[in-house]
Design a protein around this motif. Structure first.
Motif, PDB file in Angstrom:
ATOM      1  N   THR A   3       0.131 -34.317  71.057  1.00 37.94           N
ATOM      2  CA  THR A   3       0.021 -35.495  71.902  1.00 37.94           C
ATOM      3  C   THR A   3       1.417 -35.884  72.324  1.00 37.94           C
ATOM      4  O   THR A   3       2.416 -35.423  71.768  1.00 37.94           O
ATOM      5  CB  THR A   3      -0.601 -36.680  71.135  1.00 37.94           C
ATOM      6  N   THR A   4       1.512 -36.715  73.338  1.00 38.20           N
ATOM      7  CA  THR A   4       2.828 -37.168  73.786  1.00 38.20           C
ATOM      8  C   THR A   4       3.582 -37.834  72.641  1.00 38.20           C
ATOM      9  O   THR A   4       4.768 -37.595  72.428  1.00 38.20           O
ATOM     10  CB  THR A   4       2.672 -38.153  74.961  1.00 38.20           C
ATOM     11  N   SER A 115      -7.904 -24.117  85.554  1.00 39.68           N
ATOM     12  CA  SER A 115      -6.907 -24.727  86.417  1.00 39.68           C
ATOM     13  C   SER A 115      -6.660 -23.898  87.673  1.00 39.68           C
ATOM     14  O   SER A 115      -6.367 -22.699  87.601  1.00 39.68           O
ATOM     15  CB  SER A 115      -5.585 -24.876  85.646  1.00 39.68           C
ATOM     16  N   GLU A 148       9.800 -29.147  84.100  1.00 39.73           N
ATOM     17  CA  GLU A 148       9.309 -30.177  83.187  1.00 39.73           C
ATOM     18  C   GLU A 148      10.456 -30.836  82.419  1.00 39.73           C
ATOM     19  O   GLU A 148      10.471 -32.056  82.212  1.00 39.73           O
ATOM     20  CB  GLU A 148       8.306 -29.564  82.224  1.00 39.73           C
ATOM     21  N   ASN A 155       7.474 -33.491  88.907  1.00 38.91           N
ATOM     22  CA  ASN A 155       7.703 -34.823  88.344  1.00 38.91           C
ATOM     23  C   ASN A 155       8.188 -35.849  89.373  1.00 38.91           C
ATOM     24  O   ASN A 155       8.184 -37.044  89.105  1.00 38.91           O
ATOM     25  CB  ASN A 155       8.788 -34.756  87.256  1.00 38.91           C
ATOM     26  N   ALA A 173       5.565 -35.850  78.415  1.00 37.70           N
ATOM     27  CA  ALA A 173       4.165 -35.607  78.762  1.00 37.70           C
ATOM     28  C   ALA A 173       3.999 -34.294  79.519  1.00 37.70           C
ATOM     29  O   ALA A 173       3.000 -33.584  79.351  1.00 37.70           O
ATOM     30  CB  ALA A 173       3.628 -36.766  79.596  1.00 37.70           C
ATOM     31  N   GLN A 174       4.980 -33.972  80.350  1.00 38.93           N
ATOM     32  CA  GLN A 174       4.918 -32.713  81.093  1.00 38.93           C
ATOM     33  C   GLN A 174       4.961 -31.512  80.144  1.00 38.93           C
ATOM     34  O   GLN A 174       4.266 -30.516  80.351  1.00 38.93           O
ATOM     35  CB  GLN A 174       6.066 -32.635  82.093  1.00 38.93           C
ATOM     36  N   LYS A 177       1.651 -31.167  78.524  1.00 34.70           N
ATOM     37  CA  LYS A 177       0.707 -30.584  79.476  1.00 34.70           C
ATOM     38  C   LYS A 177       0.902 -29.075  79.577  1.00 34.70           C
ATOM     39  O   LYS A 177      -0.063 -28.322  79.725  1.00 34.70           O
ATOM     40  CB  LYS A 177       0.897 -31.242  80.840  1.00 34.70           C
ATOM     41  N   ARG A 180      -1.125 -26.804  77.459  1.00 34.08           N
ATOM     42  CA  ARG A 180      -2.516 -26.532  77.851  1.00 34.08           C
ATOM     43  C   ARG A 180      -2.599 -25.708  79.127  1.00 34.08           C
ATOM     44  O   ARG A 180      -3.696 -25.346  79.554  1.00 34.08           O
ATOM     45  CB  ARG A 180      -3.265 -27.856  78.072  1.00 34.08           C
ATOM     46  N   GLY A 181      -1.449 -25.467  79.760  1.00 38.61           N
ATOM     47  CA  GLY A 181      -1.479 -24.783  81.056  1.00 38.61           C
ATOM     48  C   GLY A 181      -0.467 -23.662  81.175  1.00 38.61           C
ATOM     49  O   GLY A 181      -0.770 -22.498  80.946  1.00 38.61           O
ATOM     50  N   ASP A 280      -9.877 -26.774  80.270  1.00 40.78           N
ATOM     51  CA  ASP A 280      -8.955 -27.484  81.168  1.00 40.78           C
ATOM     52  C   ASP A 280      -7.533 -26.999  80.922  1.00 40.78           C
ATOM     53  O   ASP A 280      -7.070 -27.062  79.800  1.00 40.78           O
ATOM     54  CB  ASP A 280      -9.063 -28.983  80.918  1.00 40.78           C
TER      55      ASP A 280
END
Length: 280
Positions: A3-4, A115, A148, A155, A173-174, A177, A180-181, A280
């Motif tokens: 998490t962030t 995505s 990022e 951004n 946060a980037q 992310k 997950r990507g 996702d």
């Protein structure tokens, strides 16, 4: 699960000055060149990959660069050729065929996420990785994660008006992310062809240091990175306006011509391939 807040706590986000960004990045490159198999570098013609290539060349004068090309006249392909010519680095251009339903499904299957961005980039990466493997390379270095960390095109819009504390949180946060990507796609798309993709910008010391920079020291638009690599990356590369990879390559436009509703197709394909909720 990341998490962030967990990432912020892990890195502790210390206050710090500009420091030796170049030195930390150089260490990231040097450590990722350690391998018992041949290593090459991915080049897009942008700032991030140019920094990785120029630093790698200092340790491996015989380094070979690879770029995936959908449109030979595209701005990224032209820039990649110019940079490699100036550096005296052999550039191997891998021609990527126009996307089809079959190649996009193959990309979705490889990365296992729905995505649009990641599938379309993976459609580039799969033929690129296949050529790299066929040429005998087992490892490639990539410029992923610089946007990022330093506040690139992903951004800018939201961050331009944000105060320093929020700017730092945006970058954290980037990175979350990316877990997950981008990181998933880098790993799975290249490993689907037997190639390991390594990311020097994810050198822990560099990540900790850059996330600790305030907005003045690390302004939107990768100002800190541009300043740090000024001694090694040509000015025209640092000044060049860079688009997204899938945009500059023409892949996004080609997919839009093929698919009336790309996002719907990617989602339905993911459900068909993997079942259950759409990854996702």
């Amino acid at each position: 699960d990341l998490t962030t807040g967990a990432v912020a706590a892990y890195y502790r986000l210390p206050e710090s000055g500009p420091g030796d960004v170049l030195g930390l990045l150089d260490r990231g490159v040097r450590r990722r060149l350690v391998a018992d198999a041949p290593v090459c570098v991915l080049i897009s013609g942008g700032l991030d990959s140019a920094a990785i290539l120029t630093l790698t060349r200092g340790y491996k004068p015989d380094v070979v660069a690879y770029t995936a090309v959908l449109d030979p006249a595209g701005s990224d392909a032209v820039a990649a050729r110019r940079l490699c010519a100036e550096l005296g680095v052999p550039l191997r251009e891998v021609q990527v065929p126009p996307p089809t339903l079959a190649t996009l499904e193959e990309a979705a299957y490889a990365v296992e996420i729905a995505s649009k961005v990641q599938i379309e980039i993976a459609a580039h990466c799969l033929p690129l990785a296949a050529r790299i493997a066929a040429d005998g390379f087992k490892v490639c270095l990539s410029g992923e994660a610089a946007d990022e960390l330093f506040g690139g095109y992903g951004n800018m819009a939201i961050a331009a008006s944000q105060p320093g504390a929020s700017w730092r949180a945006i970058r954290v946060a980037q990175l979350v992310k990316m877990g997950r990507g981008n990181f998933v796609r880098c790993n799975k798309a290249f490993m689907a062809r037997g190639v390991e993709c390594r990311l020097p910008f994810m050198e822990r010391g560099l990540v900790e240091h850059v996330l600790g920079l305030d907005k003045a020291a690390c302004p939107v638009g990768k100002g800190a990175l541009k300043a740090a690599v000024a001694a090694v990356v040509p000015e025209w590369v640092r000044r060049r306006q860079k688009e997204t990879f899938q945009g500059a390559s023409g892949m996004a436009a080609a997919c839009a011509r093929l698919l009336p509703n790309p996002i719907r197709w990617y989602n339905s394909t993911a459900r068909r391939l993997f079942g259950g909720p759409v990854p996702d």
